[in-house]
Enzyme design. Structure first.
Site, PDB file in Angstrom:
ATOM      1  N   GLY A   1     -57.055 -18.905  48.726  1.00 12.29           N
ATOM      2  CA  GLY A   1     -58.289 -19.240  49.427  1.00 12.29           C
ATOM      3  C   GLY A   1     -58.328 -20.692  49.869  1.00 12.29           C
ATOM      4  N   ASP A   2     -57.829 -21.583  49.015  1.00 10.59           N
ATOM      5  CA  ASP A   2     -57.764 -23.004  49.375  1.00 10.59           C
ATOM      6  C   ASP A   2     -56.794 -23.213  50.541  1.00 10.59           C
ATOM      7  OD1 ASP A   2     -59.338 -23.267  47.088  1.00 10.59           O
ATOM      8  OD2 ASP A   2     -57.600 -23.681  45.824  1.00 10.59           O
TER       9      ASP A   2
END
Length: 304
Positions: free
Chosen positions: A248-249
């Protein structure tokens, strides 16, 4: 310039076990330590994709020293505010296909350090990008991101990746982009989302609350991007998931890199999906070549 802000970083201590027996002595097969925190991960992804950033936040003690040194080794610029207490340690214990996490408590952050952060952010300029990502330390109220957004100089583009009350309050201050996943949407609105139409509906609610653009990740099922003018869907390329931590990052990092390169929002979205997928298919955070190898497999479809 791109800045990343990690209010609650960690030293991630990752332990691989053959087996785990509660109440007994367990020997590790391997172990390693990494700088952790969502904003810090975004800075690392940006560096891998050829973009400079300045990592901001709070570090302290021997754990903070380790994080700082590791980032400097990667030639990532840092301007952390120093604390007396140690930065927390998060333990990630992997046993076959099961991962157990024990997250430490954040250190105390005094009012003087909070003021120092706001003075630091006053120096940002029109055209800068600020990525604020991660959980809120115990020393801060849940509306800290909203307060930061309200205090920023005009023209700073903000990308926000957080959840819960911190997200709910911050959207009112009109960030450029937020990136909840489908589980975080369910948690925020206290619902069980049954289908993609409902997913879009709740994403649009966040937009009506103030967020300009809403990217919703659904792991292997793809992602949606809700803009002021349209709704887009992007597929995830085929691959074997090795490690979903940091995916996600990486999506945020890829999207941010696209903004910095002046790409259209659809191309930024595609770049974000490719970066997130490349990290999921690797033991480490994505590299530029890995992202470029996947980018043509992603098709962005305009829903309406």
């Amino acid at each position: 310039m791109i800045y990343t802000l990690t209010l609650n970083p960690s030293l991630d201590y990752i332990i691989q076990l053959k087996s785990f027996q509660e109440g007994k002595v367990n020997l590790s097969e391997s172990e390693h330590k990494l700088p952790g925190g969502k904003g810090i991960n975004v800075s690392q992804v940006l560096k891998n994709l050829g973009h400079e950033s300045v990592a901001l936040g709070f570090l302290g003690g021997f754990t903070g020293d380790f994080i700082h040194k590791e980032l400097l080794k990667k030639d990532i610029k840092c301007d952390f505010i120093q604390l007396k207490e140690d930065t927390r340690i998060n333990v990630k214990m992997k046993n076959k296909n099961v991962e157990t996490e024990i997250n430490g408590n954040s250190p105390k952050i005094g009012e003087d350090k909070k003021e120092e952060l706001f003075k630091q952010l006053e120096k940002l300029e029109k055209g800068d990008i600020l990525v604020m990502a991660g959980s809120v330390p115990l020393s801060f109220e849940s509306d800290i991101y909203e307060k930061i957004l309200a205090a920023l100089p005009e023209g700073v583009k903000v990308i926000l990746d957080t959840k819960g009350k911190a997200l709910e309050s911050a959207v009112k201050a009109k960030p450029y982009l937020i990136k909840p996943n489908h589980h975080e949407l369910e948690e925020l609105f206290d619902v069980k989302i049954q289908n993609k139409n409902e997913l879009i509906e709740y994403g649009q609610k966040l937009q009506k609350m103030g967020a300009k653009n809403v990217a919703i990740s659904m792991a292997g099922d793809g992602a949606f991007l809700i803009t002021e003018d349209a709704v887009y869907f992007g597929n995830v390329p085929k691959g074997v998931v090795i490690n979903s931590v940091g995916a996600g990052d990486s999506m945020v990092g890829g999207f941010t890199a696209g903004i910095a390169e002046g790409l259209s929002i659809g191309d930024c979205f595609s770049r974000g999906i490719a970066a997130g997928s490349a990290s999921a298919f690797s033991k480490n955070l994505c590299t530029l070549s890995e992202v470029e190898n996947l980018i043509n497999e992603i098709k962005i479809e305009k829903i309406n």
